[in-house]
Design an enzyme around this catalytic site. Structure first.
Site, PDB file in Angstrom:
ATOM      1  N   LYS A  72       0.831  -1.201   0.000  1.00 39.33           N
ATOM      2  CA  LYS A  72       0.000   0.000   0.000  1.00 39.33           C
ATOM      3  C   LYS A  72       0.870   1.258   0.000  1.00 39.33           C
ATOM      4  CE  LYS A  72      -3.955   1.682   2.759  1.00 39.33           C
ATOM      5  NZ  LYS A  72      -4.837   1.274   3.880  1.00 39.33           N
ATOM      6  N   SER A 148      -9.426   1.621   2.615  1.00 40.31           N
ATOM      7  CA  SER A 148      -8.438   2.406   1.910  1.00 40.31           C
ATOM      8  C   SER A 148      -7.361   1.550   1.226  1.00 40.31           C
ATOM      9  CB  SER A 148      -7.757   3.378   2.883  1.00 40.31           C
ATOM     10  OG  SER A 148      -7.083   2.690   3.916  1.00 40.31           O
ATOM     11  N   SER A 172     -10.249  -1.183   6.534  1.00 43.42           N
ATOM     12  CA  SER A 172      -9.557  -0.809   5.304  1.00 43.42           C
ATOM     13  C   SER A 172      -8.807  -1.944   4.616  1.00 43.42           C
ATOM     14  CB  SER A 172      -8.589   0.346   5.575  1.00 43.42           C
ATOM     15  OG  SER A 172      -9.307   1.539   5.794  1.00 43.42           O
TER      16      SER A 172
END
Length: 420
Positions: A72, A148, A172
């Site tokens: 990420k 996210s 997330s």
């Protein structure tokens, strides 16, 4: 090339010499370049190809030997910007790796690039930011991959990475995993170090422990275990090793956040299949656990987390901490007679893109594990549009949840590539 194989399988083939890490990495970059999912948004190609060549020449290697993977965008990766989707950070190139990246690479993985995030990680419903734009769901480009860690889940589902690492405060990891039909683990908080997971700037030490964690996403539960052991250290062994020996609590719906008919059918069928396989099913939540109060209290924790970034503490914090401690004790009592707790990851399948919608209602089900600090796996449960079955385990017994998800795949089904 085996773009939908698991990281564990690919590492074994590279160690045996039946698969070239260099060729695999080159083909993976070509696949990323051709993709219109917009999941992998930054790469370090020269480093990756040089490292892959070294992996091919090596004799043996670690558990992730030669495996190309992504992380990420919020993790620091030397030589790449850590943007968090914020234009002010677009040129904030990291000079060192996050602990997660260091440990993955020490195990032989090749971190080839980074995946997209919503602006400042502040949206668990969608993944879009002013730098890299929008990530779409590989199974239906009109639908969101969640957030996210939406870029992470989309990259795995599209065959653009063999393993991913994300973060989870308000679902997330788990929400994107459910929407994209992959596996995602929110570990017990504190299992994996957070150093290097922050916006650019001086290191910030949190004043207290929040129910947030960083953890892996993968195309198999076994890959979750491997990634967690590499980044977090030895795991407490699973309570059970056979599916038929598990005791599972189950709640599949709630009037305060009802699941859609589509999700309800998929998860009901999954639980029926588990019961036929011998899993002892127990309906209902733990005594003393009010899901509505739990979701509201978790909302306070999320607000407190963001207030803490500004050096503030909201009123009522002490009372909220007492409530969280009492909730943890209730779940600990529950897990004396149950091994896992099963519930939806989120009440719907991946919705259409909608920038006007805050998606706050998606947090209800993930809060069941987040507030008390329990490990939780979102596992694919089937369906033309994937639905996630959330497997919640006892605190610090992450492998119990992982093992259940791994064994359940035999009767529920696991990851299925888009279009199959």
């Amino acid at each position: 090339m085996p773009f939908f194989r698991t990281a564990t399988e690919v590492a074994a083939e590279i160690r045996r010499g039946t698969l070239s890490s260099r060729e695999l990495t080159e083909e993976l970059f070509a696949r990323i370049d051709a993709s219109d999912v917009n999941a992998v948004v930054a790469t370090r190609r020269d480093f990756a190809l040089e490292t892959a060549s070294k992996a091919d020449a090596a004799d043996g290697g670690g558990p992730l030997h030669g495996v190309p993977m992504t992380v990420k965008d919020a993790f620091a990766v030397a030589g790449l910007a850590t943007t968090w989707g914020e234009p002010a950070f677009a040129d904030a190139v990291a000079d060192r790796d996050a602990v997660v990246v260091e440990r993955l690479q020490a195990a032989g993985a090749i971190v080839v690039g980074k995946t997209n995030v919503p602006h400042l990680l502040a949206d668990f419903g969608q993944t879009v930011n002013p730098i890299y734009g929008r990530t779409v769901n590989p199974r239906d480009h009109t639908r969101t991959p969640g957030g996210s860690s939406g870029g992470a889940a989309a990259a795995l589902a599209a065959g653009l990475s063999f393993l991913e690492y994300g973060s989870d405060l308000a679902g997330s990891i788990r929400i994107p995993a459910a929407y994209c039909g992959v596996y995602g683990l929110k570990p017990t908080p504190g299992t994996v170090p957070l150093r290097g997971f922050q916006p650019p700037g001086p290191p910030a030490e949190p004043a207290r422990e929040f129910p947030s964690a960083v953890g892996p996403l993968a195309r198999s539960a076994a890959d979750l275990r491997l990634a967690l052991s590499v980044t977090g250290g030895p795991l407490t062994p699973s309570r059970r090793s056979r599916l038929a020996d598990f005791r599972a609590g189950v709640v599949l719906d709630d009037p305060h956040c009802p699941v859609t008919g589509e999700v309800g059918t998929i998860l009901s069928d999954a639980v029926d299949a588990l019961a036929k396989a011998g899993v002892r099913i127990r309906e209902g939540r733990p005594d003393g656990v009010d899901p509505v109060a739990q979701a509201e209290a978790f909302g306070f924790q999320v607000e407190w987390f963001f207030a803490a970034q500004e050096g503030r503490e909201p009123p009522g914090a002490d009372d909220q901490e007492r409530r969280r401690a009492a909730l943890g004790a209730a779940w600990a009592r529950y897990f004396r007679d149950a091994d896992v707790f099963l519930c939806p990851t989120v009440f719907t399948t991946a919705p259409k893109h909608d920038d006007r919608h805050r998606y706050d209602d998606q947090v209800f089900w993930v809060a069941q594990a987040s507030l008390p600090g329990l490990p939780a796996v979102s596992a694919p449960a089937g369906g033309p549009r994937p639905a996630g079955l959330q497997v919640v385990g006892p605190a610090h017994e992450d492998d119990t949840a992982i093992t259940f998800a791994e064994l359940a795949a035999d009767v529920v089904g696991g990851f299925v590539p888009p279009g199959e």
